[in-house]
Enzyme design. Structure first.
Site, PDB file in Angstrom:
ATOM      1  N   ASP A   1       0.890  -1.166   0.000  1.00 48.62           N
ATOM      2  CA  ASP A   1       0.000   0.000   0.000  1.00 48.62           C
ATOM      3  C   ASP A   1       0.926   1.214   0.000  1.00 48.62           C
ATOM      4  O   ASP A   1       1.513   1.555   1.033  1.00 48.62           O
ATOM      5  CB  ASP A   1      -0.902   0.000   1.235  1.00 48.62           C
ATOM      6  CG  ASP A   1      -1.815   1.213   1.279  1.00 48.62           C
ATOM      7  OD1 ASP A   1      -2.254   1.670   0.207  1.00 48.62           O
ATOM      8  OD2 ASP A   1      -2.089   1.711   2.386  1.00 48.62           O
TER       9      ASP A   1
ATOM     10  N   GLU B   1      -1.255  -1.530  -4.641  1.00 53.70           N
ATOM     11  CA  GLU B   1      -2.542  -0.854  -4.779  1.00 53.70           C
ATOM     12  C   GLU B   1      -2.357   0.407  -5.616  1.00 53.70           C
ATOM     13  O   GLU B   1      -1.435   1.183  -5.374  1.00 53.70           O
ATOM     14  CB  GLU B   1      -3.114  -0.494  -3.408  1.00 53.70           C
ATOM     15  CG  GLU B   1      -4.526   0.045  -3.495  1.00 53.70           C
ATOM     16  CD  GLU B   1      -5.158   0.219  -2.130  1.00 53.70           C
ATOM     17  OE1 GLU B   1      -6.125  -0.494  -1.850  1.00 53.70           O
ATOM     18  OE2 GLU B   1      -4.671   1.070  -1.359  1.00 53.70           O
TER      19      GLU B   1
ATOM     20  N   ASP C   1      -2.635   1.079   6.731  1.00 54.40           N
ATOM     21  CA  ASP C   1      -1.789   0.830   5.562  1.00 54.40           C
ATOM     22  C   ASP C   1      -1.314  -0.620   5.519  1.00 54.40           C
ATOM     23  O   ASP C   1      -1.176  -1.208   4.449  1.00 54.40           O
ATOM     24  CB  ASP C   1      -0.572   1.769   5.581  1.00 54.40           C
ATOM     25  CG  ASP C   1      -0.954   3.197   5.897  1.00 54.40           C
ATOM     26  OD1 ASP C   1      -1.076   3.993   4.956  1.00 54.40           O
ATOM     27  OD2 ASP C   1      -1.149   3.509   7.090  1.00 54.40           O
TER      28      ASP C   1
END
EC number: 3.1.21.10
Length: 164
Positions: A7, A67, A140
């Site tokens: 992330d 992501e 996260d």
């Protein structure tokens, strides 16, 4: 298959490393790479790169799933986070790893079953799916693990998400 989920972020980059075999998950490692806002941006990016380089060298993932970024307002933040994402892609590319991207909607759909799920729902499902004692924090980290789970669940469609 060992998957490194990422992330991206400049202040906090979440990562999660899972092994997916026989339709079962085993968590190998997870955490956050944190950089101080007092550091210059190049130093922060260097810190992120060096830590990701260590993780990739140590765990030798078969795939790196990242992501995709989604920002609708602050373009300055988007640019700096894009740099961090670029550093993550670079670290994976230097190690000649397969790199895949998933939108936040795809990740939530894969983990929760609903693309507009709240962060708490994602955290709770990651806790359940990965058999963790508690939901990973910060967000996260849970998101990075969710990206790894999303990649594992993408099965035969993985080539559609490969970064070209």
């Amino acid at each position: 298959m060992i998957i490194l989920g990422i992330d991206p972020g400049i202040a906090i980059l979440g990562y999660g490393i899972v092994k997916y075999e026989g339709n079962k998950f085993k968590v190998i490692d997870y955490g956050a790479i944190k950089t101080s806002s007092k550091m210059a941006t190049p130093q922060r990016l260097k810190e992120i790169y060096l830590r990701l380089d260590e993780l990739i060298s140590e765990y030798q993932p078969d795939a790196v799933a990242i992501e995709e970024l989604f920002f609708n307002t602050n373009t300055t933040t988007a640019m700096v986070v894009s740099h961090a994402r670029g550093v993550a892609v670079l670290a994976a590319a230097i190690h000649e790893k397969e790199i895949y991207e998933y939108t936040p909607l795809q990740v939530k759909q894969a983990v929760v079953g609903y693309g507009r799920a709240e962060k708490k729902q994602v955290q709770q499902m990651i806790k359940i799916l990965l058999n963790l004692e508690q939901a990973p924090k910060p967000d996260d980290v849970a998101d990075a693990l969710a990206v790894a789970v999303c990649h594992a669940h993408s099965g035969h469609f993985q080539s559609l998400f490969k970064v070209k």
